[in-house]
Structure formats: structure tokens, C-alpha cells
Write a protein that holds these residues in place. Structure first.
Motif, PDB file in Angstrom:
ATOM      1  N   HIS A 211     -10.572   9.224  -4.189  1.00  0.00           N
ATOM      2  CA  HIS A 211     -10.653   8.090  -5.114  1.00  0.00           C
ATOM      3  C   HIS A 211      -9.730   8.351  -6.311  1.00  0.00           C
ATOM      4  N   HIS A 212      -9.775   9.579  -6.818  1.00  0.00           N
ATOM      5  CA  HIS A 212      -8.900   9.966  -7.930  1.00  0.00           C
ATOM      6  C   HIS A 212      -7.431   9.814  -7.539  1.00  0.00           C
ATOM      7  N   HIS A 213      -7.071  10.327  -6.375  1.00  0.00           N
ATOM      8  CA  HIS A 213      -5.681  10.217  -5.926  1.00  0.00           C
ATOM      9  C   HIS A 213      -5.275   8.760  -5.718  1.00  0.00           C
ATOM     10  N   LEU A 214      -6.159   7.986  -5.115  1.00  0.00           N
ATOM     11  CA  LEU A 214      -5.866   6.574  -4.876  1.00  0.00           C
ATOM     12  C   LEU A 214      -5.564   5.855  -6.183  1.00  0.00           C
ATOM     13  N   PHE A 215      -6.398   6.071  -7.189  1.00  0.00           N
ATOM     14  CA  PHE A 215      -6.220   5.346  -8.437  1.00  0.00           C
ATOM     15  C   PHE A 215      -5.042   5.864  -9.268  1.00  0.00           C
ATOM     16  N   GLN A 216      -4.472   6.993  -8.900  1.00  0.00           N
ATOM     17  CA  GLN A 216      -3.247   7.444  -9.566  1.00  0.00           C
ATOM     18  C   GLN A 216      -2.092   6.492  -9.267  1.00  0.00           C
ATOM     19  N   ALA A 217      -2.149   5.842  -8.109  1.00  0.00           N
ATOM     20  CA  ALA A 217      -1.069   4.929  -7.708  1.00  0.00           C
ATOM     21  C   ALA A 217      -1.389   3.466  -8.019  1.00  0.00           C
ATOM     22  N   VAL A 218      -2.552   3.211  -8.624  1.00  0.00           N
ATOM     23  CA  VAL A 218      -2.975   1.845  -8.907  1.00  0.00           C
ATOM     24  C   VAL A 218      -2.439   1.391 -10.261  1.00  0.00           C
ATOM     25  N   ASN A 219      -1.894   0.182 -10.281  1.00  0.00           N
ATOM     26  CA  ASN A 219      -1.408  -0.406 -11.533  1.00  0.00           C
ATOM     27  C   ASN A 219      -2.225  -1.612 -11.962  1.00  0.00           C
ATOM     28  N   ILE A 220      -2.875  -2.267 -10.999  1.00  0.00           N
ATOM     29  CA  ILE A 220      -3.563  -3.531 -11.267  1.00  0.00           C
ATOM     30  C   ILE A 220      -5.012  -3.428 -10.789  1.00  0.00           C
ATOM     31  N   VAL A 221      -5.949  -3.788 -11.676  1.00  0.00           N
ATOM     32  CA  VAL A 221      -7.361  -3.844 -11.311  1.00  0.00           C
ATOM     33  C   VAL A 221      -7.854  -5.248 -11.617  1.00  0.00           C
ATOM     34  N   LYS A 222      -8.313  -5.926 -10.589  1.00  0.00           N
ATOM     35  CA  LYS A 222      -8.869  -7.283 -10.713  1.00  0.00           C
ATOM     36  C   LYS A 222     -10.350  -7.240 -10.358  1.00  0.00           C
TER      37      LYS A 222
ATOM     38  N   TYR B 217     -14.439   2.241   1.763  1.00  0.00           N
ATOM     39  CA  TYR B 217     -13.215   2.821   1.206  1.00  0.00           C
ATOM     40  C   TYR B 217     -11.998   2.078   1.754  1.00  0.00           C
ATOM     41  N   ALA B 218     -12.015   1.780   3.057  1.00  0.00           N
ATOM     42  CA  ALA B 218     -10.908   1.038   3.662  1.00  0.00           C
ATOM     43  C   ALA B 218     -10.781  -0.353   3.038  1.00  0.00           C
ATOM     44  N   ILE B 219     -11.907  -0.992   2.773  1.00  0.00           N
ATOM     45  CA  ILE B 219     -11.874  -2.306   2.114  1.00  0.00           C
ATOM     46  C   ILE B 219     -11.300  -2.179   0.709  1.00  0.00           C
ATOM     47  N   LEU B 220     -11.715  -1.157  -0.023  1.00  0.00           N
ATOM     48  CA  LEU B 220     -11.175  -0.938  -1.364  1.00  0.00           C
ATOM     49  C   LEU B 220      -9.659  -0.782  -1.314  1.00  0.00           C
ATOM     50  N   VAL B 221      -9.177  -0.009  -0.366  1.00  0.00           N
ATOM     51  CA  VAL B 221      -7.731   0.179  -0.219  1.00  0.00           C
ATOM     52  C   VAL B 221      -7.049  -1.151   0.087  1.00  0.00           C
ATOM     53  N   LYS B 222      -7.629  -1.935   0.999  1.00  0.00           N
ATOM     54  CA  LYS B 222      -7.031  -3.234   1.353  1.00  0.00           C
ATOM     55  C   LYS B 222      -6.993  -4.175   0.149  1.00  0.00           C
ATOM     56  N   VAL B 223      -8.060  -4.201  -0.628  1.00  0.00           N
ATOM     57  CA  VAL B 223      -8.098  -5.066  -1.818  1.00  0.00           C
ATOM     58  C   VAL B 223      -7.050  -4.605  -2.833  1.00  0.00           C
ATOM     59  N   LEU B 224      -6.930  -3.310  -3.017  1.00  0.00           N
ATOM     60  CA  LEU B 224      -5.911  -2.796  -3.935  1.00  0.00           C
ATOM     61  C   LEU B 224      -4.510  -3.153  -3.444  1.00  0.00           C
ATOM     62  N   LEU B 225      -4.279  -2.999  -2.158  1.00  0.00           N
ATOM     63  CA  LEU B 225      -2.964  -3.339  -1.597  1.00  0.00           C
ATOM     64  C   LEU B 225      -2.655  -4.819  -1.774  1.00  0.00           C
ATOM     65  N   TYR B 226      -3.661  -5.660  -1.643  1.00  0.00           N
ATOM     66  CA  TYR B 226      -3.474  -7.105  -1.819  1.00  0.00           C
ATOM     67  C   TYR B 226      -2.947  -7.431  -3.219  1.00  0.00           C
TER      68      TYR B 226
ATOM     69  N   LEU C  63       1.716   2.431  -4.324  1.00  0.00           N
ATOM     70  CA  LEU C  63       0.471   2.424  -3.556  1.00  0.00           C
ATOM     71  C   LEU C  63       0.733   2.035  -2.103  1.00  0.00           C
ATOM     72  N   ALA C  64       1.442   0.944  -1.887  1.00  0.00           N
ATOM     73  CA  ALA C  64       1.725   0.482  -0.519  1.00  0.00           C
ATOM     74  C   ALA C  64       2.539   1.511   0.249  1.00  0.00           C
ATOM     75  N   ASN C  65       3.514   2.110  -0.404  1.00  0.00           N
ATOM     76  CA  ASN C  65       4.337   3.127   0.258  1.00  0.00           C
ATOM     77  C   ASN C  65       3.512   4.359   0.624  1.00  0.00           C
ATOM     78  N   ALA C  66       2.561   4.715  -0.234  1.00  0.00           N
ATOM     79  CA  ALA C  66       1.763   5.917   0.000  1.00  0.00           C
ATOM     80  C   ALA C  66       0.730   5.712   1.112  1.00  0.00           C
ATOM     81  N   ILE C  67       0.146   4.539   1.177  1.00  0.00           N
ATOM     82  CA  ILE C  67      -0.935   4.302   2.148  1.00  0.00           C
ATOM     83  C   ILE C  67      -0.406   4.249   3.569  1.00  0.00           C
ATOM     84  N   GLY C  68       0.637   3.511   3.795  1.00  0.00           N
ATOM     85  CA  GLY C  68       1.194   3.410   5.145  1.00  0.00           C
ATOM     86  C   GLY C  68       0.189   2.864   6.137  1.00  0.00           C
ATOM     87  N   ARG C  69       0.110   3.481   7.328  1.00  0.00           N
ATOM     88  CA  ARG C  69      -0.766   2.988   8.399  1.00  0.00           C
ATOM     89  C   ARG C  69      -2.183   3.536   8.316  1.00  0.00           C
ATOM     90  N   ASP C  70      -2.406   4.579   7.563  1.00  0.00           N
ATOM     91  CA  ASP C  70      -3.719   5.195   7.369  1.00  0.00           C
ATOM     92  C   ASP C  70      -4.351   5.654   8.676  1.00  0.00           C
TER      93      ASP C  70
END
Length: 192
Positions: free
Chosen positions: A60-71, A119-128, A136-143
Motif C-alpha cells: 500500500h505504501h509503495h502503491l501510494f508513492q506513485a499516486v498523484n490524484i485521490v478522488k 486491493y485489485a479494485i483499489l489499483v484499478k480505481v487509481l489507474l482510472y 502508476l500505470a507504467n509501474a502496474i503493468g499486467r499485474d
């Protein structure tokens, strides 16, 4: 909205979950080493769950390092993840108390599966909410690791009827896969 509040809240919830789990470990009846013997299943389930919560905290910590937008949708997706993680102490206690029985191991697997889906849903929402060429999109890839984890959890749930030990081995295998933090995000956000 900044990501600091979601990170702080999530950190606090995960710290509380670990605290709840350790408080459930009871002092043995007796002062000799033999008194610890009946507690091994409870301690073993605690160790596995502690590792899982640590894995989620780390990723979660690593994921949010690449996050710029929180809705708002991100907040709800994060709460959905925290809901499933909050069930880990209950599932852990039940599994350890009843010696890794079939229903207990199945429930533990359902909780792990639910957390992985969340967690997968959280990633998808962040990617959206991030551009297709974002860090973020470049880091996640195909998972691939996330998808393999879901398959192993599902197999573990189904195999609990055959052997709870095999199920727990699959849950442990997933934990081992995730012990190393997701390096994709680190590589993407670190300066060259």
C-alpha cells in the motif's frame, strides 16, 4: 485531495489490526516450556497473519508513492480494502483456536481472497484517475503476481475440503511471493 490522509488512516488501521491480533495471544497456563505446546496453532496463524498485514502495509505504501490524484472513489476503494483486512484478526483467531479445521481454513482463504480482490479494485480505481502514461500505470503493468495470487487463494479455498494443510501451504506460498515489495513502482518513481 492529497494522499497523505488516506495513507495515515490506512497506517493507523493496520497498526490497530496488528495490535488486536497480538492481544489475542494468551499467556500459557503454567511456567514450563511444555505449556507453550497447545498454543502453537494460534501462534502459527498469528505469524502468517502478521506477515500478511505487513505485506499489505508495505505494498500500500509503495502503491501510494506513485499516486498523484485521490478522488472519492479511491477513498471508498481503500475502505473496501481495509474492511477485508479488518477481518484478518477474526479469521486468524478462529483458525488457530480450532487447529486449522476445514471451515476455519476456508474462511481464512475467503478473507485473503476478498482482500486481494479489494486491493485489485483499489489499483484499478487509481489507474482510472491517472493518465495511461503515468508512473502508476507504467509501474502496474499486467499485474501477473496479483492474478496468480487470486488463483492460489481460490485453489486454497476449494482444497480446504481435501486438506487444510495444502490450503495453508498455498496461502503461505502467496505470502512468500509478496514478501519482497513491488519493485516495479520503486523503479518507476526513483530518479535515474
Amino acid at each position: 485531495m492529497t494522499k497523505g490522509r488516506i495513507e495515515a488512516f490506512s497506517d493507523g488501521v493496520l497498526a490497530i489490526l496488528i495490535t488486536i491480533m497480538v492481544l489475542e495471544l494468551k499467556i500459557p497456563k503454567g511456567g514450563e516450556v511444555e505449556a507453550l505446546k497447545p498454543l502453537w496453532p494460534i501462534f502459527l496463524s498469528y505469524v502468517l497473519s502478521f506477515i500478511y498485514i505487513g505485506i499489505y502495509w508495505n505494498n500500500h505504501h509503495h502503491l501510494f508513492q506513485a499516486v498523484n490524484i485521490v478522488k472519492g472513489a479511491v477513498l471508498w476503494a481503500n475502505l473496501h480494502l481495509l474492511f477485508w483486512l479488518s477481518l484478518i484478526p477474526f479469521a486468524t483467531g478462529w483458525m488457530g483456536e480450532y487447529l486449522f479445521g476445514v471451515p476455519q481454513v476456508m474462511l481464512y482463504g475467503v478473507v485473503l481472497f476478498g482482500a486481494a480482490v479489494a486491493y485489485a479494485i483499489l489499483v484499478k480505481v487509481l489507474l482510472y484517475h491517472h493518465a495511461d502514461d503515468s508512473s502508476l500505470a507504467n509501474a502496474i503493468g499486467r499485474d501477473l503476481k496479483g492474478n496468480v495470487s487470486l488463483a492460489l487463494y481460490a485453489a486454497g479455498i476449494g482444497l480446504a475440503y481435501v486438506s487444510p494443510i495444502i490450503s495453508c501451504a498455498l496461502y503461505t506460498l502467496v505470502a512468500i511471493m509478496w514478501l519482497v515489495p513491488d519493485r516495479r513502482i520503486e523503479r518507476e518513481i526513483e530518479p535515474d
